[in-house]
Each structure stands twice: as structure tokens, then as C-alpha cells.
Design a protein around this motif. Structure first.
Motif, short mmCIF file in Angstrom:
data_model
loop_
_atom_site.label_atom_id
_atom_site.label_comp_id
_atom_site.label_asym_id
_atom_site.label_seq_id
_atom_site.Cartn_x
_atom_site.Cartn_y
_atom_site.Cartn_z
N GLY A 1 0.83 -1.18 0.00
CA GLY A 1 0.00 0.00 0.00
C GLY A 1 0.87 1.23 0.00
N SER A 2 0.32 2.33 0.50
CA SER A 2 1.10 3.57 0.54
C SER A 2 2.10 3.52 1.65
N ILE A 3 3.20 4.24 1.50
CA ILE A 3 4.26 4.30 2.50
C ILE A 3 4.49 5.76 2.85
N THR A 4 4.50 6.04 4.15
CA THR A 4 4.86 7.37 4.61
C THR A 4 6.24 7.28 5.20
N ALA A 5 7.22 7.75 4.48
CA ALA A 5 8.62 7.60 4.91
C ALA A 5 9.06 8.82 5.69
N ALA A 6 9.90 8.58 6.68
CA ALA A 6 10.51 9.69 7.41
C ALA A 6 11.54 10.35 6.52
N ALA A 7 11.91 11.55 6.89
CA ALA A 7 12.93 12.25 6.12
C ALA A 7 14.22 11.47 6.13
N ASP A 8 14.83 11.30 4.98
CA ASP A 8 16.06 10.54 4.87
C ASP A 8 17.26 11.46 4.83
N PRO A 9 18.45 10.94 5.21
CA PRO A 9 19.66 11.74 5.12
C PRO A 9 19.94 12.12 3.67
N ALA B 1 14.86 5.69 6.71
CA ALA B 1 15.95 5.84 7.67
C ALA B 1 15.42 5.75 9.10
N GLN B 2 14.28 6.40 9.36
CA GLN B 2 13.71 6.36 10.71
C GLN B 2 13.21 4.97 11.06
N ASP B 3 12.64 4.26 10.08
CA ASP B 3 12.22 2.87 10.32
C ASP B 3 13.39 2.02 10.76
N ALA C 1 22.88 -3.58 -2.54
CA ALA C 1 22.11 -3.96 -3.71
C ALA C 1 20.65 -3.54 -3.55
N SER C 2 20.21 -3.41 -2.31
CA SER C 2 18.83 -3.00 -2.03
C SER C 2 18.66 -1.49 -1.94
N GLY C 3 19.77 -0.74 -1.96
CA GLY C 3 19.68 0.72 -1.88
C GLY C 3 20.61 1.31 -0.84
N ARG C 4 20.13 2.31 -0.11
CA ARG C 4 20.92 3.00 0.89
C ARG C 4 21.20 2.10 2.09
N GLY C 5 22.08 2.56 2.98
CA GLY C 5 22.46 1.74 4.12
C GLY C 5 21.29 1.32 4.98
#
Length: 359
Positions: free
Chosen positions: A25-33, A201-203, A302-306
Motif C-alpha cells: 500500500g502507501s508508504i509514509t517515509a521519514a525524512a532521509d539523510p 531511515a527512521q524505520d 544492492a537494495s539501496g541505501r544503508g
């Protein structure tokens, strides 16, 4: 019937988990570095949605994502007793890298090449078609020949170069609950995913399996890769797995709902399993080290950021070997090496022989 053991409410819970946790579904992501300097383009969403497989496989003939335990473990009440305090209750399963491949036999069973690239440890044959039967009793790079389990994580790159951990990596088996004497071995064929490649990042920072984040040199608790690592240092990460099992399923569509992290009992500092997941199992903790240093701006997974870090576990231990280590080291309150020997308590002996096999 395969679904007879779960209620309609359980279906709603699992559906909610798949929808909200794994990004269907939709994702509400925290601000990332701020983003790292450009390397080869990678999307954390590409080839790894974490959705139900909907593909029949060797362990899941109808492809619905539910693999029942046979027999199920029922009638267990989470233990809240406090045994004699012991600082350690653990053993190591040191396992070296075997190979890499864009496969994931948990998330994408029987679908070779569909995942982002993974670095595999332990069982030497792990691929998209791996099943409990194909892994069990197979060759392994783990110290104990009885551990033919499969362990894997997203591959790490610096620019276009794939960086592999060197030598045996430390995989701890610990007690995640206060009553370490209640921990029992994994059921054969249990599998799960720890973390989520789609997490923000917050997750990642607030994940119950978080230990200290990415670290190197004197830089600790980083959600993303450090900007620079001292020459000669290694990039390290530790992450803990859930250790409470519902006793009913070896896997579920989201690869997580059958497992849970311990909770703190009200009015105490004691960690106990929740009533929904009453069976205490070993808590796996990955402690990985990658030989990469200097400017880290080109480092990625391979999956993306750290903060997209996650890992998978597929149990294929020889049952008597795992039981001997769990009983001697975790239930026995020892700090054991892969042989099940505690240097601080030599009088307790070892669970395995000098060849890391049952005596």
C-alpha cells in the motif's frame, strides 16, 4: 485444510502487516539523510517487494505463502520466571560467504534472478529453488557441519565493485527473553526476514532489531554509511532477529507475522514472549564486517541505501546438533564458541567434539 489453524482475525492482521509494513500500500517515509554520491543506479523497490510469493514452491505447494508447522507447537504459556542471572547465554555459528546471486528462496521462491543481489553464507547450494529438503544435510561453510542453514543479506558495493565479507562471520544465537532456560531449538524449515529493504531511515533506526547501526573506526550508530572510514578499518553492522514464534507456521506471506520480538512485562524489566507468539527460540544476531575503508560516498547495498539493510534466515540445522548447543550454551547460561565451549567456564566442557560434530 492448510488454513484451518488461523482465524479470520489473524488474516486481517497478516493483511495489514503486508500492506503497511512491506510497501504494497502507501508508504509514509521519514525524512532521509542527504543522498550519497552517485554510483550505479539502484532502487530499493526493484526486484524485492516483500509481497506474498503467489508462486507454488517445494515447501508451499499452493503458493499462498503459509507453510504450517508439522506438528504445530501449542499449549505454551510465555515464561516470565527469573532464573539465576547469567550475563551470557549464547553460542556462535561462524559461517563464511559461499556465493552471490540475485535469488531469494523466501521472498521469491522458484523465481531465479527476480531479487536484488544477495550475499549467501552457510549452505553452499542456496538458490531460488532451495527448500527444506534441498538444504538439510548439505555442505556448509559454517564451523559446525551440522549447520546447513542458509543465511543471506543484500550484497554491498563500492562503486561497481562487490565487497564480500572475508572469513567466518559471527552469527550469534542468544536468549532474547529473560528466562533463558525457556529457549528451545528452531523447528526444522523455519524461515523469516529481518528488516525491510523498503524501510525509511527512521524505520531502520527505530527497528527492534537495531543494535548500533553502521560503524567503523570511532564512528558509531549511523543509520546510513559513514562518510569516511579510517584506513585499515572495516565497516561493521549488527542486527538482531525476532525470537518469539507463534508455533503454527514456518513461514507466512509477509515472512514476518509468524515471528515477534520479546516485550517487556508490565511492572518489570523482564523480556517475555507475547501471548500471540509464546514459543521462545534462539535470537539470531548478525555481526557482519566488510573490508572497505576510505571515502564511503560510493558505498551502497544492492537494495539501496544503508538503511535498506535486512537479512534472511532459513533453518536447516541437524536437530540433535542444534539442541545440544541450545541446551548447553543458551539454557546453560554460557558464552560459547562454535564448538559450544566457554573459555571462562572450562569445567562445563563443550557441546561438540574437536571436529565441531556431536561426540
Amino acid at each position: 485444510m492448510k488454513r484451518s489453524s488461523r482465524s479470520f482475525s489473524a488474516l486481517l492482521v497478516c493483511t495489514a502487516l503486508v500492506t503497511t509494513v512491506f510497501g504494497i500500500g502507501s508508504i509514509t517515509a521519514a525524512a532521509d539523510p542527504a543522498p550519497a554520491a552517485a554510483g550505479p543506479s539502484v532502487s530499493a523497490h526493484a526486484g524485492h517487494t516483500m509481497a506474498a510469493s503467489a508462486v507454488p514452491s517445494g515447501d508451499d505447494a499452493d503458493g499462498d505463502g503459509y507453510i504450517p508447522a508439522n506438528p504445530p507447537v501449542t499449549g505454551v504459556t510465555p515464561s516470565d520466571r527469573e532464573p539465576t542471572p547469567r550475563y551470557f547465554h549464547e553460542f556462535q555459528a561462524n559461517c563464511a560467504v559461499t556465493h552471490t546471486a540475485p535469488d531469494d528462496p523466501i521472498v521469491f521462491p522458484a523465481q531465479p534472478g527476480k531479487s536484488h543481489d544477495h550475499t549467501f553464507m552457510g549452505n553452499t547450494t542456496t538458490n531460488a529453488n532451495s527448500t527444506t529438503a534441498s538444504l538439510y544435510g548439505g555442505n556448509t561453510t559454517c564451523k559446525a557441519p551440522g549447520d546447513s542453514s542458509a543465511y543471506w543479506l543484500p550484497s554491498l558495493y563500492k562503486g561497481d565493485k562487490k565487497i564480500l565479507p572475508i572469513g567466518p562471520q559471527v552469527i550469534y544465537y542468544k536468549a532474547g527473553v529473560t528466562d533463558y532456560t525457556s529457549v528451545r531449538p528452531f523447528p526444522k524449515g523455519l524461515r523469516y526476514v529481518v528488516g525491510n529493504p523498503l524501510q525509511s531511515a527512521q524505520d531502520f533506526r527505530s527497528h527492534p532489531g537495531w543494535v548500533e547501526g553502521w560503524e567503523c573506526g570511532e564512528s558509531f550508530k549511523n543509520v546510513d554509511f559513514p562518510q569516511n572510514c579510517p584506513a585499515g578499518s572495516q565497516l561493521n553492522l549488527r542486527m538482531q532477529a525476532p525470537s518469539c514464534w507463534n508455533g503454527l507456521h514456518l513461514d507466512t506471506p509477509d515472512h514476518k507475522a509468524h515471528m515477534a520480538y520479546p516485550i517487556v512485562k508490565a511492572g518489570t524489566n523482564n523480556n517475555v514472549c507475547p501471548a500471540s507468539h509464546p514459543v521462545a527460540l534462539p535470537m539470531i544476531e548478525f555481526k557482519m564486517a566488510w573490508p572497505v575503508d576510505g571515502d564511503m560516498s560510493q558505498v551502497r547495498l544492492a537494495s539501496g541505501r544503508g538503511y535498506s539493510f535486512h537479512y534472511d534466515f532459513f533453518n536447516a540445522w541437524n536437530e540433535p546438533t542444534l539442541k545440544a548447543l541450545v541446551d548447553h550454551c543458551i539454557v546453560g547460561g554460557l558464552q560459547c564458541d562454535p564448538r559450544g565451549y566457554d573459555q571462562a567456564h572450562p569445567q562445563e566442557g563443550a557441546a561438540l567434539g574437536p571436529d565441531y560434530r556431536l561426540p
